[in-house]
Design an enzyme around this catalytic site. Sequence first.
Site, mmCIF file in Angstrom:
data_model
loop_
_atom_site.group_PDB
_atom_site.id
_atom_site.type_symbol
_atom_site.label_atom_id
_atom_site.label_comp_id
_atom_site.label_asym_id
_atom_site.label_seq_id
_atom_site.Cartn_x
_atom_site.Cartn_y
_atom_site.Cartn_z
ATOM 1 N N GLU A 22 7.518 1.237 -3.696
ATOM 2 C CA GLU A 22 6.956 0.141 -2.914
ATOM 3 C C GLU A 22 6.070 -0.831 -3.697
ATOM 4 O OE1 GLU A 22 6.310 1.506 1.552
ATOM 5 O OE2 GLU A 22 5.335 2.865 0.151
ATOM 6 N N ARG A 64 -2.244 0.359 7.056
ATOM 7 C CA ARG A 64 -2.053 0.120 5.625
ATOM 8 C C ARG A 64 -2.315 -1.339 5.276
ATOM 9 N NH1 ARG A 64 0.048 2.534 0.851
ATOM 10 N NH2 ARG A 64 0.325 4.531 1.896
#
Length: 781
Positions: free
Chosen positions: A723, A321
């Site tokens: 997030e 990520r």
Amino acid sequence: MSLREKPEVMLRHVRKPLLHDSAVKQVQGAAPYIDDLPEPAGTLHVAVGGAPKAHGTIATLDLDRVRQAPGVVAVITAADIPGKNCVSAHMEDEPILAADMVEFHGQPLFAVAATSRDAARRAVRLARIEIAAAPPAVTVDDGLETGARVLPDYAFLGGDPNAAIADAPLRASGTLRMGGQEHFYLEGQIALAIPGEDGAMLVHSSTQHPTEVQHIVARALGVPDAFVTCEIRRMGGGFGGKETQACQWAAIAAVAARVTGRPCKLRLDRDDDFMMTGKRHDFRADWSVGFDQEGVIAGLDVLLAARCGMSADCSAGVVDRAMFHADNTYHLPAFRIDTRRVKTNTVSNTAFRGFGGPQGILAAERVIDAIAWRLGRDPLDIRKANFYGPGRDRTPYGQVIEDHDVGRALIEQLERMSDYRARRAEIAVFNASSPILKRGLALTPLKFGISFTLASMNQAGALVHVYQDGSVHLNHGGTEMGQGLFQKVAQVAAEEFGIGLDRVRITPTSTEKVPNTSPTAASSGSDLNGMAVQAACRTIKTRMIAFAAEHWSVPEDQVVFENDHVLIGNQRIGFGELARAAHCGRVSLSSTGFYSTPKLHWDRERGTGHPFFYYAWGAACSEVLIDASTGENKVLRVDILHDVGRSLNPAIDIGQIEGGFVQGMGWLTTEELVYDAEGRLLTHAPSTYKIPVASDVPADFRVALYDGANREETIYRSKAVGEPPFNLAVSVFCALADAVEAACPGAGQKLDAPATPEAIVTAIGDFDVVAALAGALAPNS
């Protein structure tokens, strides 16, 4: 109309700023967590003994004095685990209790079950442990030097970055170090294991992933998964630290319960929690970039090296990520995004809010700032020059950015809202006349991909019952850790049935009700579980509509649910009345629901695909003040504009944006993990580890939601919010770097994260503070 989404003017619960379902109880101290549950008769308390060295073989593990200590009922070692001594979900590279080799300071070696927590903790200290020590690898640099990896190296490559950089009119390079971060959840790791009949085990675990706890506990006990039930009503915070890391403590408690035949509770002391649980991965980013006189990037080469610790844990996804977000909002014509997943003799690092995305984004923003400083340009202009746009819309991993217009419109709107240009000019005047105090300003954009990059995790299940009185029992696979997931999903259920929220009963997440759950992570909780609950509600609703249409002889499109009633042609009856009638008509009022995210595909071997369902966009403008002589700093003002689509609950979403930003600000300013050369964590308690407090929050803090719907078919066209806002705090770090650059040209690029006062002074380095101060105080100055 009944099963189609209602027009916004008709919505009763969804998109309303409603109170968190536990808010009042939490403020009153009445919301029960696992340590508040009544303890079954005979409950034992478990404490864990850890390794006194970071690396080596176990020469002696003498537990005789431990067994003889007052109150001790059992001492558990690796030999007492009836099943597999492994806490890793995939790699099988981390034991529950170490048996031969220790790989980090504090690694669990044994556990004590005693009649009280105090007795267990005192007994642990009586162990005689000797380790045949070997030199530990502690830092990223140490790990790179040894060459040890927890996973193979991996890279994205597009075009010829070496040639693009070499042929560019201008070039720059540098290194940025980013520290880790302790989760610092208010409720520490805890599990209560209660043995049942025929080998069954009920585990109350503070976990974001009940299914993984179920699986790891079953494997440790040597029983099928169906023999273990994991249940959790709420957590006192998780932030990723309870996605995989809760499994170890649940497994130890369950093994102790199996050995003793009694309920066993394990609650880690805060110091042990710090030492024994993983954290955000710290990174080292080495980069070089080629660009033109306008600051447009021609090629980028970046190496992201992550300290993963002693095992893989979540490092595959975390570092991937970081790669996915190393472009942030910028088009890269030629690129190499390379990674090293470095093995060290430190606790295995794990998931943390943003899951590697913040590290990738911070590296990208450092590159942009360096280009701006080199050209003497405003960094915002360089950001806008490199933004994704028409014909410049393909990411390094092959996904086309279809909504780059949203990102560009959002950043331009915030530029106006924050009065960025005027403030930039004002700060330049201030800095020119202030030799010691320097102000900095930065406006940074955000593009955050929403979905698990492991495709199998993008699914959710739900179970909904409608009772004869019209009340609704709601259960799904998501977990509540304070983020408001249960409230949002309850709003969906109430909206679907047209009933009041007081009629919807939210129940604990349990593997006994909804199996094979995904973790509540990747900001996907509302997306996945909201859609699963909606599917279950609509299945029941379809049955009720069909029954009502037949029973009252009206077309199905004349059966409408609203305001606790059902309109059936020209009749109006209560929702409960229809539920009773449907039950008498032998109609099932219970249903499961299931949802899997569409459009996702990812070929990791080729490094291309469509790993994200959609992107959440955002931008933040932060202004800071530093004292160049001491490094002390303060955030003066923050403006945020964030894209949550059509918010399910604006009050909760704004709270998530504010909280995520402040947590990100802590990572980048005050939260510093310090290990000594022997691998001991020195910042292992609130006395030595500084999270942001109320006085650190900027007094001028402005948060707004961007007005726009999700283009994809998500739950009521909302977007994830857990997030993405964490990454907006990158603007604070960039503003601090801007102030450092103002204090000493060339020093901004030397600033590492976290930007503590010490880091700021170190970056400024050769800035002659004494001479500047003397000049400022001279009579004729």
